[in-house]
Motif scaffolding. Structure first.
Motif, PDB file in Angstrom:
ATOM      1  N   THR A   1       0.859  -1.173   0.000  1.00 48.05           N
ATOM      2  CA  THR A   1       0.000   0.000   0.000  1.00 48.05           C
ATOM      3  C   THR A   1       0.900   1.228   0.000  1.00 48.05           C
ATOM      4  O   THR A   1       2.066   1.156   0.394  1.00 48.05           O
ATOM      5  CB  THR A   1      -0.938  -0.003   1.220  1.00 48.05           C
ATOM      6  OG1 THR A   1      -1.922   1.003   1.069  1.00 48.05           O
ATOM      7  CG2 THR A   1      -0.165   0.230   2.523  1.00 48.05           C
ATOM      8  N   ALA A   2       0.352   2.354  -0.460  1.00 50.67           N
ATOM      9  CA  ALA A   2       1.191   3.532  -0.683  1.00 50.67           C
ATOM     10  C   ALA A   2       0.858   4.662   0.284  1.00 50.67           C
ATOM     11  O   ALA A   2      -0.299   4.898   0.622  1.00 50.67           O
ATOM     12  CB  ALA A   2       1.038   4.027  -2.116  1.00 50.67           C
ATOM     13  N   LEU A   3       1.903   5.356   0.686  1.00 50.87           N
ATOM     14  CA  LEU A   3       1.798   6.561   1.507  1.00 50.87           C
ATOM     15  C   LEU A   3       2.713   7.607   0.895  1.00 50.87           C
ATOM     16  O   LEU A   3       3.857   7.311   0.549  1.00 50.87           O
ATOM     17  CB  LEU A   3       2.230   6.260   2.948  1.00 50.87           C
ATOM     18  CG  LEU A   3       2.301   7.450   3.914  1.00 50.87           C
ATOM     19  CD1 LEU A   3       0.897   7.924   4.268  1.00 50.87           C
ATOM     20  CD2 LEU A   3       3.068   7.073   5.180  1.00 50.87           C
TER      21      LEU A   3
ATOM     22  N   GLN B   1      14.786  -0.403  -1.899  1.00 51.91           N
ATOM     23  CA  GLN B   1      14.196  -1.246  -0.862  1.00 51.91           C
ATOM     24  C   GLN B   1      15.070  -1.096   0.377  1.00 51.91           C
ATOM     25  O   GLN B   1      16.285  -1.324   0.333  1.00 51.91           O
ATOM     26  CB  GLN B   1      14.160  -2.698  -1.339  1.00 51.91           C
ATOM     27  CG  GLN B   1      13.294  -2.892  -2.572  1.00 51.91           C
ATOM     28  CD  GLN B   1      13.225  -4.331  -3.027  1.00 51.91           C
ATOM     29  OE1 GLN B   1      12.393  -5.110  -2.554  1.00 51.91           O
ATOM     30  NE2 GLN B   1      14.090  -4.698  -3.961  1.00 51.91           N
ATOM     31  N   THR B   2      14.441  -0.716   1.487  1.00 50.77           N
ATOM     32  CA  THR B   2      15.206  -0.417   2.687  1.00 50.77           C
ATOM     33  C   THR B   2      14.322  -0.648   3.905  1.00 50.77           C
ATOM     34  O   THR B   2      13.216  -1.193   3.804  1.00 50.77           O
ATOM     35  CB  THR B   2      15.700   1.049   2.633  1.00 50.77           C
ATOM     36  OG1 THR B   2      16.546   1.304   3.761  1.00 50.77           O
ATOM     37  CG2 THR B   2      14.546   2.036   2.629  1.00 50.77           C
ATOM     38  N   LEU B   3      14.823  -0.247   5.074  1.00 48.12           N
ATOM     39  CA  LEU B   3      14.052  -0.336   6.313  1.00 48.12           C
ATOM     40  C   LEU B   3      13.691   1.060   6.776  1.00 48.12           C
ATOM     41  O   LEU B   3      14.511   1.976   6.732  1.00 48.12           O
ATOM     42  CB  LEU B   3      14.853  -1.041   7.406  1.00 48.12           C
ATOM     43  CG  LEU B   3      15.173  -2.518   7.212  1.00 48.12           C
ATOM     44  CD1 LEU B   3      16.018  -3.033   8.379  1.00 48.12           C
ATOM     45  CD2 LEU B   3      13.899  -3.351   7.078  1.00 48.12           C
ATOM     46  N   LEU B   4      12.464   1.194   7.228  1.00 49.57           N
ATOM     47  CA  LEU B   4      12.008   2.422   7.875  1.00 49.57           C
ATOM     48  C   LEU B   4      11.621   2.018   9.283  1.00 49.57           C
ATOM     49  O   LEU B   4      10.589   1.385   9.489  1.00 49.57           O
ATOM     50  CB  LEU B   4      10.819   3.022   7.119  1.00 49.57           C
ATOM     51  CG  LEU B   4      10.338   4.407   7.565  1.00 49.57           C
ATOM     52  CD1 LEU B   4      11.468   5.425   7.495  1.00 49.57           C
ATOM     53  CD2 LEU B   4       9.163   4.862   6.723  1.00 49.57           C
ATOM     54  N   GLY B   5      12.475   2.371  10.247  1.00 47.98           N
ATOM     55  CA  GLY B   5      12.343   1.756  11.553  1.00 47.98           C
ATOM     56  C   GLY B   5      12.754   0.298  11.389  1.00 47.98           C
ATOM     57  O   GLY B   5      13.816  -0.017  10.881  1.00 47.98           O
ATOM     58  N   GLN B   6      11.871  -0.619  11.760  1.00 51.70           N
ATOM     59  CA  GLN B   6      12.135  -2.048  11.569  1.00 51.70           C
ATOM     60  C   GLN B   6      11.274  -2.623  10.452  1.00 51.70           C
ATOM     61  O   GLN B   6      11.210  -3.849  10.297  1.00 51.70           O
ATOM     62  CB  GLN B   6      11.867  -2.798  12.878  1.00 51.70           C
ATOM     63  CG  GLN B   6      12.759  -2.387  14.033  1.00 51.70           C
ATOM     64  CD  GLN B   6      14.227  -2.618  13.722  1.00 51.70           C
ATOM     65  OE1 GLN B   6      14.613  -3.683  13.228  1.00 51.70           O
ATOM     66  NE2 GLN B   6      15.062  -1.629  14.001  1.00 51.70           N
TER      67      GLN B   6
ATOM     68  N   VAL C   1      10.363  -1.405   3.513  1.00 51.91           N
ATOM     69  CA  VAL C   1       9.592  -0.518   2.653  1.00 51.91           C
ATOM     70  C   VAL C   1      10.325  -0.348   1.324  1.00 51.91           C
ATOM     71  O   VAL C   1      11.498  -0.691   1.186  1.00 51.91           O
ATOM     72  CB  VAL C   1       9.371   0.877   3.292  1.00 51.91           C
ATOM     73  CG1 VAL C   1       8.657   0.758   4.620  1.00 51.91           C
ATOM     74  CG2 VAL C   1      10.710   1.616   3.462  1.00 51.91           C
ATOM     75  N   LEU C   2       9.607   0.192   0.366  1.00 50.52           N
ATOM     76  CA  LEU C   2      10.188   0.599  -0.909  1.00 50.52           C
ATOM     77  C   LEU C   2       9.990   2.102  -1.015  1.00 50.52           C
ATOM     78  O   LEU C   2       8.857   2.587  -1.041  1.00 50.52           O
ATOM     79  CB  LEU C   2       9.483  -0.123  -2.063  1.00 50.52           C
ATOM     80  CG  LEU C   2       9.874   0.262  -3.494  1.00 50.52           C
ATOM     81  CD1 LEU C   2      11.359   0.066  -3.735  1.00 50.52           C
ATOM     82  CD2 LEU C   2       9.067  -0.566  -4.494  1.00 50.52           C
ATOM     83  N   LEU C   3      11.096   2.857  -1.017  1.00 47.62           N
ATOM     84  CA  LEU C   3      11.042   4.308  -1.116  1.00 47.62           C
ATOM     85  C   LEU C   3      11.222   4.717  -2.569  1.00 47.62           C
ATOM     86  O   LEU C   3      12.088   4.191  -3.270  1.00 47.62           O
ATOM     87  CB  LEU C   3      12.144   4.955  -0.270  1.00 47.62           C
ATOM     88  CG  LEU C   3      12.029   4.863   1.246  1.00 47.62           C
ATOM     89  CD1 LEU C   3      13.170   5.647   1.903  1.00 47.62           C
ATOM     90  CD2 LEU C   3      10.691   5.392   1.733  1.00 47.62           C
TER      91      LEU C   3
ATOM     92  N   LEU D   1       6.112   2.645  -0.195  1.00 50.47           N
ATOM     93  CA  LEU D   1       5.325   1.447  -0.467  1.00 50.47           C
ATOM     94  C   LEU D   1       5.650   0.427   0.611  1.00 50.47           C
ATOM     95  O   LEU D   1       6.818   0.093   0.832  1.00 50.47           O
ATOM     96  CB  LEU D   1       5.651   0.890  -1.851  1.00 50.47           C
ATOM     97  CG  LEU D   1       5.353   1.834  -3.029  1.00 50.47           C
ATOM     98  CD1 LEU D   1       5.854   1.233  -4.337  1.00 50.47           C
ATOM     99  CD2 LEU D   1       3.864   2.118  -3.122  1.00 50.47           C
ATOM    100  N   VAL D   2       4.607  -0.076   1.270  1.00 46.66           N
ATOM    101  CA  VAL D   2       4.814  -0.952   2.422  1.00 46.66           C
ATOM    102  C   VAL D   2       3.725  -2.018   2.457  1.00 46.66           C
ATOM    103  O   VAL D   2       2.611  -1.803   1.961  1.00 46.66           O
ATOM    104  CB  VAL D   2       4.801  -0.121   3.736  1.00 46.66           C
ATOM    105  CG1 VAL D   2       3.487   0.608   3.910  1.00 46.66           C
ATOM    106  CG2 VAL D   2       5.097  -0.991   4.948  1.00 46.66           C
ATOM    107  N   ARG D   3       4.049  -3.156   3.015  1.00 46.70           N
ATOM    108  CA  ARG D   3       3.057  -4.226   3.118  1.00 46.70           C
ATOM    109  C   ARG D   3       1.909  -3.792   4.037  1.00 46.70           C
ATOM    110  O   ARG D   3       2.150  -3.195   5.092  1.00 46.70           O
ATOM    111  CB  ARG D   3       3.706  -5.505   3.658  1.00 46.70           C
ATOM    112  CG  ARG D   3       4.739  -6.096   2.724  1.00 46.70           C
ATOM    113  CD  ARG D   3       5.285  -7.423   3.228  1.00 46.70           C
ATOM    114  NE  ARG D   3       6.319  -7.934   2.349  1.00 46.70           N
ATOM    115  CZ  ARG D   3       6.090  -8.604   1.225  1.00 46.70           C
ATOM    116  NH1 ARG D   3       4.845  -8.858   0.860  1.00 46.70           N
ATOM    117  NH2 ARG D   3       7.088  -9.028   0.475  1.00 46.70           N
TER     118      ARG D   3
END
Length: 207
Positions: free
Chosen positions: A123-125, A156-161, A164-166, A177-179
């Motif tokens: 889903t996108a933010l 593809q990286t981590l945002l916090g733990q 995500v895909l930035l 983009l995050v699950r």
């Protein structure tokens, strides 16, 4: 007499945050604006980049596939993101998921590739504003300065733990983009980090 059939309507996984994000954005703009992205059809494409597969898919999707990993290109109703040497994520806001998957898979299969529907996988933010990159940097190890992560890049990286895909659309315009299963965690973290941009520093109450 025939029984009425039920109509299923897709609902954004973060729908409960819509009012909160609108209030946050109204208060913090132009420094920060957080918005939910629309629902899109998405496929994961795997095909040999050295063969004719990418060109065949481009004819179907109506736009170019990015030539280098960790970059993206615009499609008529979505985007193409290159996630690896032989992998792309393709999205469309206009196509139905089943139609999008069939069209891309048919083009790729002729060249030994395949496409899988992943419309429900992310889903996108949107994070926009002059402080957008600074906000994301509070939980991301990537160098998000525009000179290091300019428009046209994705990662593809981590945002916090959270994985995500930035996607960088501009200096002050980024897509996350995050699950769906961990999307609320990501939003809670960003909303909490945004508290420091408030004049009264009083936290928002999340759903």
């Amino acid at each position: 007499m025939a029984e009425p059939t039920a109509t299923l309507t897709a609902r954004h996984p973060l729908e409960g945050y819509r009012d909160l994000l609108a209030a946050l954005s109204a208060e913090l703009a132009p420094a920060l604006v957080l918005e939910l992205g629309g629902l899109v059809a998405a496929v994961d494409l795997r095909v040999d980049p050295a063969g004719g597969g990418p060109a065949a898919v481009e004819q179907v999707v109506g736009g170019p596939l990015p030539a280098r990993p960790d970059t993206w290109t615009a499609l008529p109703a979505g985007q193409a993101l290159r996630l690896g040497p032989d992998e792309w994520l393709l999205t469309s806001a206009a196509a139905r998921p089943e139609d999008w998957e069939f069209a891309v898979d048919e083009a790729a299969a002729a060249h030994g590739g395949m496409a899988v529907d992943v419309s429900a996988q992310r889903t996108a933010l949107w994070v926009r504003g002059t402080a957008a990159r600074e906000l994301l940097a509070t939980g991301c190890a990537l160098d998000l300065r525009p000179r290091s992560f300019p428009a046209g890049r994705c990662a593809q990286t981590l945002l916090g733990q959270a994985a995500v895909l930035l996607v960088a659309h501009g200096d002050d315009d980024l897509q996350v983009l995050v699950r769906p299963s961990i999307a609320a965690h990501v939003v809670d973290r960003l909303v909490d980090a945004a508290t420091e941009y408030r004049s009264d520093s009083v936290p928002w109450e999340t759903p």
